[in-house]
Write an enzyme that holds these catalytic residues in place. Structure first.
Site, PDB file in Angstrom:
ATOM      1  N   ASN A 121       0.917  -1.359  -0.035  1.00  0.00           N
ATOM      2  CA  ASN A 121       0.053   0.006  -0.127  1.00  0.00           C
ATOM      3  C   ASN A 121       0.911   1.225  -0.023  1.00  0.00           C
ATOM      4  O   ASN A 121       2.139   1.138   0.050  1.00  0.00           O
ATOM      5  CB  ASN A 121      -0.972   0.050   1.226  1.00  0.00           C
ATOM      6  N   GLU A 156       3.244   1.833   3.160  1.00  0.00           N
ATOM      7  CA  GLU A 156       4.255   0.868   2.964  1.00  0.00           C
ATOM      8  C   GLU A 156       5.238   1.285   1.890  1.00  0.00           C
ATOM      9  O   GLU A 156       6.614   1.058   2.221  1.00  0.00           O
ATOM     10  CB  GLU A 156       3.579  -0.620   2.919  1.00  0.00           C
ATOM     11  N   ASP A 165      -4.438  -9.205   0.197  1.00  0.00           N
ATOM     12  CA  ASP A 165      -4.226 -10.555  -0.155  1.00  0.00           C
ATOM     13  C   ASP A 165      -5.233 -10.748  -1.707  1.00  0.00           C
ATOM     14  O   ASP A 165      -4.697 -11.634  -2.224  1.00  0.00           O
ATOM     15  CB  ASP A 165      -5.111 -11.461   0.828  1.00  0.00           C
TER      16      ASP A 165
END
Length: 306
Positions: free
Chosen positions: A189, A192, A259
């Site tokens: 993201n 991050e 995920d």
């Protein structure tokens, strides 16, 4: 078959309703209606691949406990090869469990029972041995790094070296940035990605482009796919940036959306889609799962009609 390697977590959900505040403390009293479990962490990637009718194999660690046996059983029910799921003694490494108490579709509290110390070298060697047995049957691998100790930097480097020639996707943790060098792509993201690049996270196109380009160069990647919440996604394919608007209609729960993104993006690349097509499909899939409560998945029919 797509290999999934990383931290296995059991997601436990306690569903109920709130009608009063406790007389003992200023907290809500939840009347429990039901309790359910789902495969979480890296194993949620397997759930997503199953929803896509994509064969998979899970490699990771569980404890010699009830939750660990449940994980193996559930993977088998999803027709995922669980031969690479290593059972550790309970006093060595129990199965990680995250329990969420949800009332009226709102999360009241979450409590975690987990072991985050680095996995022992003998455990990692057993995972490498399992990888060698399964690799010839695979077209791609996903390193799902939840920072719980399975994917240490040295082990990540070993995995990427062994997996060369395959599609290697990484759902990363900033503290392991250097270890991801040589993977095919990463799917962080924005916050991050900014931490990985040593830059500020400003949710503007120019900033996202600069972050993606720096990570692409620094880590010798083919693609960088940034997820940007309400701004959708940014894909850098080595030549240009592509901004993909969000496909979310309603957002109830973002749990596990990353995920879904890496599972769909990898499955699309593995079947031969180009990176931009794969990213657009993954973006639609993320739009589906954030409209559901809890650790959710999306199948091809839901993605196509979203």
């Amino acid at each position: 078959m797509i290999l999934v390697i990383g931290d296995i977590i059991v997601d436990e959900f306690i569903w109920g309703d709130v009608s009063r505040i406790s007389p003992e403390a200023p907290v809500p009293v939840v009347n429990v209606d039901r309790i359910d479990r789902r495969l979480g962490g890296s194993a949620n990637v397997v759930r997503n691949l199953h929803s896509l009718n994509t064969p998979s194999a899970m490699l990771g660690l569980v404890g010699d406990d009830e939750a660990g046996y449940w994980v193996k059983l559930r993977l088998a029910e999803l027709h995922s090869d669980n031969s690479g799921v290593i059972t550790k003694k309970l006093n060595d490494r129990p199965t990680a469990i995250k329990t969420r108490i949800i009332a009226r579709h709102q999360q009241v509290v979450r409590y975690d029972r987990e072991w985050t110390q680095a996995a022992r070298p003998d455990s990692q060697q057993r995972l490498l041995d399992s990888l060698q047995k399964l690799q010839s049957q695979s077209t791609a691998a996903i390193l799902s790094d939840y920072g719980k100790g399975v994917l240490t930097p040295d082990f990540i480097r070993q995995l990427i070296q062994q997996l060369q020639g395959s599609i290697i996707g990484v759902d990363p943790k900033p503290e392991h940035t250097d270890a991801y060098r040589g993977a095919t792509f990463i799917t962080p993201n924005l916050s991050e990605a900014a931490a990985m690049a040593g830059m500020k996270a400003i949710n503007e196109d120019a900033n996202a482009e600069a972050i993606a380009e720096k990570l692409h160069a620094d880590l010798d990647l083919e693609y960088v796919l940034l997820t940007r919440s309400e701004r959708g996604m940014t894909l850098f394919d080595g030549k240009q940036n592509h901004h993909i608007p969000t496909a979310a209609r309603d957002v109830f729960d973002v749990t596990g959306a990353g995920d879904t993104v890496i599972a769909v993006f990898t499955a699309c690349l593995a079947r031969g889609d180009d990176a931009l097509t794969a990213a657009k499909i993954a973006n639609r899939a993320a739009g589906v799962v954030v409209g559901k409560v809890g650790t959710a998945t999306a199948d091809w029919a839901e993605i196509e009609t979203h």
